[in-house]
Design an enzyme around this catalytic site. Structure first.
Site, mmCIF file in Angstrom:
data_model
loop_
_atom_site.group_PDB
_atom_site.id
_atom_site.type_symbol
_atom_site.label_atom_id
_atom_site.label_comp_id
_atom_site.label_asym_id
_atom_site.label_seq_id
_atom_site.Cartn_x
_atom_site.Cartn_y
_atom_site.Cartn_z
ATOM 1 N N HIS A 38 0.837 -1.199 0.000
ATOM 2 C CA HIS A 38 0.000 0.000 0.000
ATOM 3 C C HIS A 38 0.873 1.250 0.000
ATOM 4 O O HIS A 38 2.061 1.208 0.339
ATOM 5 C CB HIS A 38 -0.931 -0.014 1.206
ATOM 6 C CG HIS A 38 -2.022 -1.026 1.102
ATOM 7 N ND1 HIS A 38 -3.125 -1.029 1.915
ATOM 8 C CD2 HIS A 38 -2.187 -2.078 0.246
ATOM 9 C CE1 HIS A 38 -3.918 -2.023 1.579
ATOM 10 N NE2 HIS A 38 -3.369 -2.685 0.576
ATOM 11 N N GLU B 169 0.813 3.784 1.979
ATOM 12 C CA GLU B 169 1.285 4.100 3.323
ATOM 13 C C GLU B 169 2.472 3.217 3.708
ATOM 14 O O GLU B 169 3.450 3.683 4.308
ATOM 15 C CB GLU B 169 0.163 3.912 4.350
ATOM 16 C CG GLU B 169 -1.071 4.757 4.068
ATOM 17 C CD GLU B 169 -2.111 3.998 3.254
ATOM 18 O OE1 GLU B 169 -3.311 4.204 3.509
ATOM 19 O OE2 GLU B 169 -1.731 3.193 2.374
ATOM 20 N N CYS C 237 -2.553 -1.032 7.179
ATOM 21 C CA CYS C 237 -1.633 0.109 7.186
ATOM 22 C C CYS C 237 -1.725 0.882 8.493
ATOM 23 O O CYS C 237 -0.726 1.433 8.975
ATOM 24 C CB CYS C 237 -1.931 1.043 6.009
ATOM 25 S SG CYS C 237 -1.443 0.354 4.419
ATOM 26 N N CYS D 167 -6.125 1.772 5.390
ATOM 27 C CA CYS D 167 -6.844 0.550 5.751
ATOM 28 C C CYS D 167 -6.342 0.057 7.119
ATOM 29 O O CYS D 167 -5.421 0.630 7.714
ATOM 30 C CB CYS D 167 -6.616 -0.527 4.693
ATOM 31 S SG CYS D 167 -4.928 -1.157 4.670
#
Length: 373
Positions: free
Chosen positions: A291, A293, A326, A323
């Protein structure tokens, strides 16, 4: 501040200028051959004065777009309450210029004052003003039939809709100075379907054109734009997400979602889960994509995020709410604040985890750049 107005034929440009003069803006004028049409705020029909009509109140325009008889005799128009009022003109401009470079130099010397220029219709002039940090370009448009009614209201002789479209298209798609290209470069775009001048003014007030962050973005706006730009580098088939980690208003790291380096990109078949079209949050255990992040945090490293100065905490900007997976890594990395723009399916779970870790979470929205009234 200098606001430049461009727009289609009879879209209500003069009424937008009039509104700005009510807010203390000073009108500047430039000769038509140098990039602007002369604006005096009025149009004359049989030696009677009417506005550059943005109002289509039923007391102003009939179904055929022709001025009501009593108004054509009085030179007045009705407000939203049906009260007949005299239509005052914009009055003469503060200064007139024969060269746009002279106008540019004048505003540069007086940039702390508020000025407005109207009927911007040349690319070369726009490019000069776009370089200035105090310039805001606003375009105005309206439905073609509404503009046609306004046009016939102003003219001594009515024309057909086909003739009006041809006239409008001549300026919109001019080979030398296509108005459509000028309008598309506007920072703020207004679609004027207002039923009265007062209604337009109320909507313009909501738009907050005088907000200084339109000229120089706030830190939130700046870093969120960077996150949105990072998202354009995403190769994930599910969605584009970008992330920026900031400490003391300095960028520590950026990241975007996709498969790890040295692996086949997701959009080239690298992640079978994303390429199968699974629903949001489904089969995450088989996903190979990192992701945004995660990438940003891995790039930054905890030492760079936490640092040794307790007075400066790190902030994570992401164009989508992190999410749950993360969020756990965000907590572990030492981030103290998360700012996001778009919601995600796991918002509640993410908020719960980060809130328990005393991380501040807030949603950010850019100032409006388009107005449909």
């Amino acid at each position: 501040m200098l606001i430049g107005i461009s727009g289609t034929l009879c879209s209500g440009k003069t009424e937008v200028v009039r509104y700005l003069t009510f807010q203390g803006f000073q009108l500047l004028a430039l000769c038509e051959e140098n990039g602007f049409a002369q604006v005096n705020g009025t149009n004359r029909i049989n030696d009677k004065v009417y506005s550059d009509v943005s109002s289509t109140n039923e007391n102003d325009v009939t179904r055929d777009g022709i001025l009501n008889h009593e108004q054509s005799d009085s030179g007045k128009h009705a407000d939203m309450d049906g009260v007949i009022q005299k239509n005052d003109s914009l009055g003469p401009p503060l200064k007139s210029f024969t060269d746009y470079n002279e106008l540019d130099a004048y505003v540069t010397r007086h940039w702390r004052e508020n000025f407005v220029i109207s009927h911007l219709n040349k690319i070369e002039v726009l490019k000069v003003f776009q370089k200035r940090p105090f310039f805001l370009h606003v375009s105005v448009d309206a439905p073609i039939r509404l503009r046609y009614k306004r046009y016939n209201l102003k003219q001594k002789k009515s024309i057909t809709l086909e003739e009006f479209i041809e006239k409008s298209d001549d300026s919109l798609f001019s080979a030398e100075n296509p108005l459509i290209d000028i309008n598309n470069q506007a920072k703020v775009k207004i679609i004027n379907t207002s039923s009265s001048v007062q209604s337009l003014y109320v909507k313009l007030s909501d738009l907050q054109l005088l907000d200084e962050s339109r000229l120089r973005p706030s830190w939130d706006a700046y870093f969120m734009k960077l996150a949105e730009l990072a998202a354009q580098r995403s190769n994930c088939m599910k969605r584009r997400v970008g992330c920026v980690v900031v400490r003391g208003n300095r960028v520590v790291a950026t990241g975007y979602n996709g498969t790890p380096r040295h692996l086949t990109n997701c959009n080239e078949g690298g992640c079978s889960r994303c390429n199968q079209g699974e629903g949001s949050g489904a089969a995450l255990s088989t996903c190979l994509c990192l992701h945004a992040e995660e990438n940003a945090l891995l790039e930054a490293g905890r030492d760079r995020i936490t640092g040794s100065n307790d007075t400066e905490s790190s902030v994570l900007y992401c164009n989508t709410c992190p999410c749950l997976t993360c969020s756990i890594k965000i907590v572990q990395s030492g981030i103290k604040e998360v700012v996001y723009a778009q919601s995600y399916s796991m918002d509640k779970l993410s908020h719960k985890v980060m809130s328990e870790a005393d991380i501040r979470i807030r949603q950010y929205s850019h100032p409006k750049e388009r107005l449909f009234v």
